[in-house]
Design a protein around this motif. Sequence first.
Motif, short mmCIF file in Angstrom:
data_model
loop_
_atom_site.label_atom_id
_atom_site.label_comp_id
_atom_site.label_asym_id
_atom_site.label_seq_id
_atom_site.Cartn_x
_atom_site.Cartn_y
_atom_site.Cartn_z
N ARG A 72 0.83 -1.22 0.00
CA ARG A 72 0.00 0.00 0.00
C ARG A 72 0.86 1.26 0.00
N LEU A 107 2.42 1.97 -3.42
CA LEU A 107 1.44 2.52 -4.36
C LEU A 107 1.08 3.96 -4.00
N GLU A 108 0.83 4.24 -2.72
CA GLU A 108 0.44 5.59 -2.30
C GLU A 108 1.55 6.62 -2.51
N VAL A 128 2.99 -0.36 -8.65
CA VAL A 128 2.34 -1.59 -8.22
C VAL A 128 3.45 -2.62 -8.01
N GLY A 185 4.01 0.25 -13.53
CA GLY A 185 3.96 1.66 -13.17
C GLY A 185 5.29 2.36 -13.32
#
Length: 162
Positions: A65, A68-69, A74, A111
Amino acid sequence: MATPDFILALREKIGTAPLWLTGVTAVVLRGDDEVLMVQRADSGQWTPVTGIIDPGEEPADAAVREVLEESGIVAVAERLVKAHVLPPQQYDNGDRVQYLDLVFRLRWVSGDPHPADGENTQARWFRLDELPELRPTMVDRIAAARSHDERARFTEGGVARP
């Protein structure tokens, strides 16, 4: 850096008293020769992605998480590579904390890195032989993630163990 809501709620009750928190360091590797690094907005230092585990959240999920944040990447958590306690610290506002840091090796899935949430000014891939200046503890976390040893590193009785 944004303070999670659960910590703000605790601080309303305990003020600046010491908090014991669990954090993650997510070392994201792309292939055999690149690592994801972010430049922190608060200190300007380059680090792997770091963050605080939310109450009830699985540590590996927190690592995924946070990546990604903070970077838009990813990634998949592959394994826990290190568990260690950081020295106590005090923030400018007087809040005192100490962290149990769980370091995970993650594999890039997709990504392009970018500073996604305002906690960082830059996010990019670095070749492992061309890393920016890093604190020794960050070098050690990256080394643990690159290690082929299946066992996580930890400290016992003040002595580092492989």
